[in-house]
Structure formats: structure tokens, C-alpha cells
Write an enzyme that holds these catalytic residues in place. Structure first.
Site, short mmCIF file in Angstrom:
data_model
loop_
_atom_site.label_atom_id
_atom_site.label_comp_id
_atom_site.label_asym_id
_atom_site.label_seq_id
_atom_site.Cartn_x
_atom_site.Cartn_y
_atom_site.Cartn_z
N CYS A 112 66.39 69.42 -8.63
CA CYS A 112 65.15 68.80 -8.12
C CYS A 112 64.41 69.70 -7.13
O CYS A 112 63.24 69.46 -6.83
CB CYS A 112 65.45 67.46 -7.47
N HIS A 235 59.84 65.41 -2.64
CA HIS A 235 60.45 65.11 -3.94
C HIS A 235 60.58 63.59 -4.04
O HIS A 235 61.01 62.92 -3.12
CB HIS A 235 61.81 65.78 -4.01
N ASN A 265 62.17 59.26 -10.55
CA ASN A 265 62.52 60.62 -10.13
C ASN A 265 62.38 61.56 -11.33
O ASN A 265 63.14 61.48 -12.27
CB ASN A 265 63.96 60.59 -9.61
O1 UT7 Z 1 66.92 64.01 -7.11
C1 UT7 Z 1 68.15 63.74 -6.48
C2 UT7 Z 1 68.81 62.62 -7.22
N1 UT7 Z 1 69.56 61.68 -6.50
C3 UT7 Z 1 69.14 60.88 -5.50
O2 UT7 Z 1 68.10 60.99 -4.94
C4 UT7 Z 1 70.05 59.76 -5.15
C5 UT7 Z 1 70.22 59.52 -3.69
N2 UT7 Z 1 70.85 58.25 -3.49
C6 UT7 Z 1 70.17 57.07 -3.61
O3 UT7 Z 1 68.98 57.08 -3.84
C7 UT7 Z 1 70.92 55.80 -3.37
O4 UT7 Z 1 72.22 56.07 -2.94
C8 UT7 Z 1 70.99 54.90 -4.64
C9 UT7 Z 1 69.61 54.33 -4.94
C10 UT7 Z 1 71.49 55.70 -5.82
C11 UT7 Z 1 71.93 53.72 -4.39
O5 UT7 Z 1 71.51 52.99 -3.25
P1 UT7 Z 1 72.56 52.61 -2.12
O6 UT7 Z 1 71.82 51.79 -1.14
O7 UT7 Z 1 73.21 53.86 -1.63
O8 UT7 Z 1 73.57 51.68 -2.91
P2 UT7 Z 1 75.12 51.88 -3.15
O9 UT7 Z 1 75.38 53.04 -4.05
O10 UT7 Z 1 75.79 51.86 -1.83
O11 UT7 Z 1 75.43 50.55 -3.94
C12 UT7 Z 1 75.29 49.27 -3.37
C13 UT7 Z 1 75.65 48.23 -4.41
C14 UT7 Z 1 76.95 48.51 -5.12
O12 UT7 Z 1 77.61 47.27 -5.29
P3 UT7 Z 1 78.86 46.88 -4.36
O13 UT7 Z 1 79.85 47.95 -4.59
O14 UT7 Z 1 78.29 46.86 -2.96
O15 UT7 Z 1 79.22 45.55 -4.89
C15 UT7 Z 1 76.52 49.04 -6.46
O16 UT7 Z 1 77.46 48.78 -7.48
O17 UT7 Z 1 74.63 48.19 -5.43
C16 UT7 Z 1 75.25 48.26 -6.71
N3 UT7 Z 1 74.36 48.91 -7.64
C17 UT7 Z 1 73.44 48.26 -8.38
N4 UT7 Z 1 73.11 46.96 -8.46
C18 UT7 Z 1 72.13 46.60 -9.28
C19 UT7 Z 1 74.25 50.24 -7.93
N5 UT7 Z 1 73.29 50.43 -8.83
C20 UT7 Z 1 72.76 49.24 -9.11
C21 UT7 Z 1 71.73 48.80 -9.97
N6 UT7 Z 1 71.43 47.50 -10.01
N7 UT7 Z 1 71.00 49.66 -10.73
#
Ligand code: UT7
Length: 310
Positions: A112, A235, A265
Site C-alpha cells: 500500500c 492511504h 482500500n
Molecule cells: O492497507 C493496509 C491493510 N490493512 C489495514 O489497514 C488493516 C488495519 N486494521 C484494521 O483496519 C482493523 O484492525 C480491522 C478493521 C481489520 C478490524 O477492526 P478491529 O477494531 O481491530 O477489530 P478486531 O480485529 O479487534 O475484531 C473485533 C471483533 C472480533 O470479534 P470478537 O473476537 O471480539 O468476538 C472479530 O471476529 O470483530 C469481529 N470481526 C467482524 N465482525 C463482523 C472481524 N471482522 C468482522 C466483520 N464483520 N467483517
């Protein structure tokens, strides 16, 4: 010679996939995606449209806007992690159709942050007078490496391309400073093993820290202050990460460009696409100070302070 932007172009597939569409194929919700990422919909390319097709469309627009022809191009740099195949490069694939047969051509792999790496590479050749016109493209067909069974990543990405022709610009305009970096020890947090694998929380922490740091670095290197910034073009990965960079620069909301809600993204394509949209909306004026900043798999990062105008 100061290197700046002479013309730009973009390509976005017509097909819109909304959060509601994703709700039908995986265990997710519009509410979760919106509040955690800011994404409402994304564009997905048809099966027959590959990375080089999108790159070509964006590149030909950029060449036209720059007022040059393919023969004037000395070097083609394509930033992508989703080339049609490992080789020939996407840069070589688009060369013939662009009529740029004088140009050297290669792809750059910095995920990215790829467009930042490509811009800075182009700048070196232009600054030392070796090349006059460098075509750079940030392009991804992420949908072909997205794991549609993994809701942690599948909701985040979209396809698209953004391009720029870079060349010498007047004194005081163009790239004023840059900050590029990499941390291979973090490679395990975001990589491709057939499909994309990501530790979202680790990437999030890295991104929040690095985006802010890099923005401050380019301002310091250029002898500028936060108040001097007219536009932040981050980004477009996640609105929460983008907001953290904006807050670090103490900029009002309207000074940060945002396309993440409609395109998701687009990896290497996200910064040029966002820049073009601001430009077309008439919000970027000559002599405005833009700060662009990206981060991604590698881990990699890059920021540029650029004074707009030819
Ligand atoms: O270009 C670079 C590419 N990457 C990035 O920019 C990613 C950077 N990271 C992020 O943007 C965030 O970490 C995410 C958007 C990917 C995730 O957000 P988060 O606030 O860090 O959530 P998390 O990973 O801590 O997950 C929280 C909960 C989890 O459930 P439990 O374990 O708390 O029960 C996940 O399983 O949200 C759940 N979850 C979802 N729920 C519904 C993860 N993905 C989803 C989804 N829909 N798509």
C-alpha cells in the site's frame, strides 16, 4: 530540477459491491463495517479485467492530461502487489499499448506504500536530469487475492488504478521532502499466501504510529510546520487510521481527502485516486502544500510533502 506531477488519471471498475451485498455472503454487518472501517461500498473488477487493463486506462488518461505522448516517456514504474503474473511486469505489459517504446519499465512491490515508493524513485531520475517524463501507476486487483471466506479481510479491499506523469516543475513546486521506510520484522502481520492473510490489530497499531510519524518527518525535513499543510492525502485503509494522522497534524476534517467510504482500500492505487478526486472537485490549487502518506504490507511506509503545480 524539481520533480512534480504533470498529469493524472484513474480507473475504477463499474461494479459496486455494498456492505449489504457482503452481508449476504458472509457473517458480517453493514454496521460493523461502517463503524470499524468507514467503508460503505467498494468496486470490484470483472473477471476479464486484469491489473494491466486498469493500469493502462489510468495511465493513458495521465499521459493525455500531461499533454505529452507515449514516445515522450522515459520510464514506467508500476506499483502493485497484484500483477497479472510475476513476469513480464505490468509496466512492460502496458508499454506497447501506450506507445512508450523508448521507456525503461519495471514494477515496484511495496504494497500500500507502493505509490509513495514509485513517486520517490521517479523523483531521483528527474532531479538528476537523466529522465524528463516518468509514468507512475498504482494499481491493484485485490479481489483476485482476497479470501472471500475471511470476514476479517474480505470487507476491506477494492480494485482500482491511479496514475501520474511526473516531470520537472517550476522552482518551489513538486516534491519538497520524503520519508520512506520498511520493517521486515512485521512482514508476518500482512502477507499473501495464495490469498491475503492479516493480523488486523497489529497492522492497525503500526499504521496509527507510523502514519503520524511519517507526516511529521516530511514536514521537518522540508522546514515546514503543521499549519502550512493545505491537504492531507492518506492511504485509504480505514477511516480510524486516517483520522489519527489528521489529528496528529491538527488539521480540520475538510483538509483530509476521503474516498474510503466508496472505494474501500485500493492499496497502491488509493493515494492517487484520492488526490485526483480532490483535484477534480477543485479543492487543490496551485502552490497548495499536500502531505501524502501510506503504509502497508512489508511492512512498508512512505510520506511525501509536495507543493502542487507545474
Ligand atoms: O492497507 C493496509 C491493510 N490493512 C489495514 O489497514 C488493516 C488495519 N486494521 C484494521 O483496519 C482493523 O484492525 C480491522 C478493521 C481489520 C478490524 O477492526 P478491529 O477494531 O481491530 O477489530 P478486531 O480485529 O479487534 O475484531 C473485533 C471483533 C472480533 O470479534 P470478537 O473476537 O471480539 O468476538 C472479530 O471476529 O470483530 C469481529 N470481526 C467482524 N465482525 C463482523 C472481524 N471482522 C468482522 C466483520 N464483520 N467483517
Amino acid at each position: 530540477m524539481n520533480a512534480g506531477i504533470l498529469g493524472m488519471g484513474r480507473y475504477l471498475p463499474d461494479k459496486v459491491v455494498t456492505n449489504a451485498d457482503l452481508e449476504k455472503i458472509m457473517d458480517t454487518s453493514d454496521e460493523w463495517i461502517r463503524t470499524r472501517t468507514g467503508i460503505e461500498e467498494r468496486r470490484i473488477a470483472d473477471d476479464h479485467v486484469d491489473t494491466s487493463d486498469m493500469a493502462y486506462e489510468a495511465a493513458s488518461q495521465a499521459i493525455k492530461e500531461a499533454g505529452i505522448s507515449g514516445e515522450d516517456i522515459d520510464l514506467i514504474l508500476v506499483a502493485t502487489v497484484t500483477p497479472d503474473q510475476p513476469f513480464p511486469s505490468v509496466a512492460c505489459m502496458i508499454q506497447e499499448k501506450l506507445g512508450a517504446m523508448r521507456a525503461a519499465a519495471m514494477d515496484i512491490s511495496a504494497a500500500c506504500a507502493g505509490f509513495m515508493y514509485a513517486m520517490v524513485t521517479a523523483q531521483q531520475f528527474i532531479n538528476n536530469g537523466v529522465y524528463k517524463h516518468v509514468l507512475i501507476v498504482g494499481v491493484e486487483k485485490l479481489s483476485k487475492i482476497t479470501d472471500w471466506e475471511d470476514r476479517n479481510t474480505a470487507v476491506l479491499f477494492g480494485d482500482g488504478a491511479g496514475a501520474a506523469v511526473m516531470g520537472p516543475v517550476s522552482d518551489g513546486r513538486g516534491i519538497l521532502s520524503f520519508d520512506l521506510g520498511a520493517d521486515g520484522t512485521g512482514g508476518k502481520h500482512l502477507y499473501q499466501k495464495e490469498k491475503i492473510v492479516m493480523n488486523g490489530r497489529e497492522v492497525f497499531k503500526f499504521a496509527v504510529r507510523q502514519m503520524g510519524e511519517s507526516c511529521i518527518n516530511v514536514l521537518n525535513k522540508a522546514g515546514l510546520k503543521k499549519e502550512d499543510v493545505d491537504f492531507l492525502i492518506p492511504h485509504q485503509a480505514n477511516i480510524r487510521i486516517m483520522e489519527s494522522a489528521r489529528e496528529r497534524l491538527e488539521l480540520p476534517v475538510e483538509k483530509m481527502s476521503k474516498t474510503v467510504h466508496k472505494y474501500g482500500n485500493n492499496s497502491a492505487a488509493s493515494i492517487p485516486i484520492a488526490m485526483i478526486e480532490e483535484k477534480e472537485a477543485g479543492r487543490i490549487k496551485d502552490d497548495d502544500l499536500l502531505v501524502m502518506v501510506g503504509f502497508g504490507g512489508g511492512l512498508t511506509w512512505g510520506a511525501i510533502a509536495l507543493r502542487w503545480g507545474r
